[in-house]
Design a protein around this motif. Structure first.
Motif, PDB file in Angstrom:
ATOM      1  N   LYS A   1      -6.115   4.099  -2.976  1.00 33.66           N
ATOM      2  CA  LYS A   1      -5.957   3.961  -1.795  1.00 33.66           C
ATOM      3  C   LYS A   1      -7.006   5.141  -1.347  1.00 33.66           C
ATOM      4  O   LYS A   1      -7.022   5.790  -1.669  1.00 33.66           O
ATOM      5  CB  LYS A   1      -4.640   4.505  -1.167  1.00 33.66           C
TER       6      LYS A   1
ATOM      7  N   ASN B   1      -5.860  -1.847  -6.001  1.00 31.75           N
ATOM      8  CA  ASN B   1      -5.060  -2.232  -7.509  1.00 31.75           C
ATOM      9  C   ASN B   1      -5.426  -2.611  -8.698  1.00 31.75           C
ATOM     10  O   ASN B   1      -5.956  -3.496  -8.391  1.00 31.75           O
ATOM     11  CB  ASN B   1      -3.583  -3.182  -7.260  1.00 31.75           C
TER      12      ASN B   1
ATOM     13  N   LYS C   1      -5.353  -3.212 -13.169  1.00 29.08           N
ATOM     14  CA  LYS C   1      -4.292  -3.327 -14.312  1.00 29.08           C
ATOM     15  C   LYS C   1      -5.742  -3.368 -15.564  1.00 29.08           C
ATOM     16  O   LYS C   1      -6.067  -4.408 -15.460  1.00 29.08           O
ATOM     17  CB  LYS C   1      -3.348  -3.970 -14.222  1.00 29.08           C
TER      18      LYS C   1
ATOM     19  N   ASN D   1      -3.056   2.590  -9.275  1.00 27.27           N
ATOM     20  CA  ASN D   1      -2.853   1.952  -8.034  1.00 27.27           C
ATOM     21  C   ASN D   1      -3.466   2.972  -7.748  1.00 27.27           C
ATOM     22  O   ASN D   1      -3.738   4.030  -6.852  1.00 27.27           O
ATOM     23  CB  ASN D   1      -1.575   2.298  -7.605  1.00 27.27           C
TER      24      ASN D   1
END
Lengths: 191, 191
Positions: free
Chosen positions: B132, A130, A132, B130
């Motif tokens: 994965k 994740n 940012k 994000n």
DNA sequence: TGCGTGTTTAATACTAACTATTAGTATGTG
DNA sequence: CACATACTAATAGTTAGTATTAAACACGCA
């Protein structure tokens, strides 16, 4: 073939095949070597050796920076399984030429490789992240990344938090879920 | 300084500074040029021009892959503001030498730069992501990334979904929030 | 002391791929 | 026809070498 056409062709040919000598070019265009040299000098194109040297030099540093190093950035401190810090000097080659803003995947690469270094398993891979990007980074800024393991579920999964700052300002914050050992086997590509 | 010492020193010096000429080396070691040439021929080390050429050639392809290209991977198709596809051939240089598993930041880099290419603003930067990594990728696998813009709030923020597959299997899925134009100004580094 | 051996240097001729300069040819246009 | 533009030729000089032969020098030791 007109002079203009030949010259623009020469320019694009050399972009694709920068290792061509004047002699090879003169054969390719059916003109004398002298003409090729005149063309090059008008277009401001250096000779093969210079072109080769430029290519080699330009690539030498940047490849080491992200191509082959086990870790992107310089590892400053490391407490295995707990935390670590790394420093990355950004430069033009990492940025968009128009804006001089560093491409985010370099910032990501530093954080990702630091997260893996902190875990230090031969078979660790990033499973989840994740990220940012809090503010853009300009080429030339020094990025300090600090990683901390915040959770370690048994032996095969750890969660690492990475925060990167430039001149005291936060530029990046990412959470990496790193899978290890046996877990990797399960994830591995089906043969 | 013994002959053996000088030769091993020469070898390691040239690894770090491959652009040194025989003349520079002869000064560095305080011996004649002839001696340096003898050393090189014994050690099987080619001359500067050859060394430069090798470096340039070796890096020519790989640097284009991640160092300087505006996009990591090859852009196969692109519908501006809507979707795009890119292909990345992975190789050893992108992987951990022990495991041959491709470092995740290369996969991220491909996705990230594709996301930005689809948006195509001179001033677009990644603000949030994000990611994965569904299964590890082994060096040699071909990564096909497909990006799709799923939301576009006015002119200064878009959400791009990128899915990467290797041989039909999903290996990566990421959501990128890309900021554009004015928005970038707000984010820009405080002077 | 001299002889051999290893190491280094010197000298010479040659190469590729140039730069820089001057001069000459060819072709087309006013 | 004269002149300009484009091209080619010729010559000298450069860098960073290769390849080869020969000479200088130090040492080890019989």
């Amino acid at each position: 073939m007109s002079k203009e056409h030949r010259r623009s062709q020469l320019q694009s040919d050399l972009k694709r095949h920068p290792f061509l000598t004047d002699e090879e070019l003169s054969e390719r265009f059916g003109v004398s070597i002298q003409t090729i040299r005149l063309d090059r000098s008008v277009l401001g194109i250096p000779d093969v050796r210079e072109r080769t040297r430029i290519l080699a030099e330009r690539n030498y540093a940047s490849v080491r920076a992200i191509g082959h190093a086990e870790i992107v950035g310089e590892l400053l401190e490391l407490e295995l399984g707990r935390s670590g810090t790394s420093l990355l000097n950004t430069d033009d080659s990492m940025a968009f030429s128009k804006t001089q803003l560093v491409r985010s995947h370099f910032i990501f690469a530093q954080a990702d490789s630091l997260a893996l270094a902190v875990i230090d398993s031969d078979h660790a891979v990033t499973g989840l992240s994740n990220a940012k990007f809090k503010r853009p980074v300009t080429a030339g800024e020094r990025l300090l990344a600090r990683a901390e393991v915040i959770r370690s579920r048994d032996e095969d999964e750890s969660v690492v938090l990475v925060e990167t700052t430039a001149g005291g300002h936060k530029v990046f914050r990412g959470k990496f879920v790193v899978a290890q050992k046996a877990a990797v086997e399960d994830l591995r590509a089906p043969v």
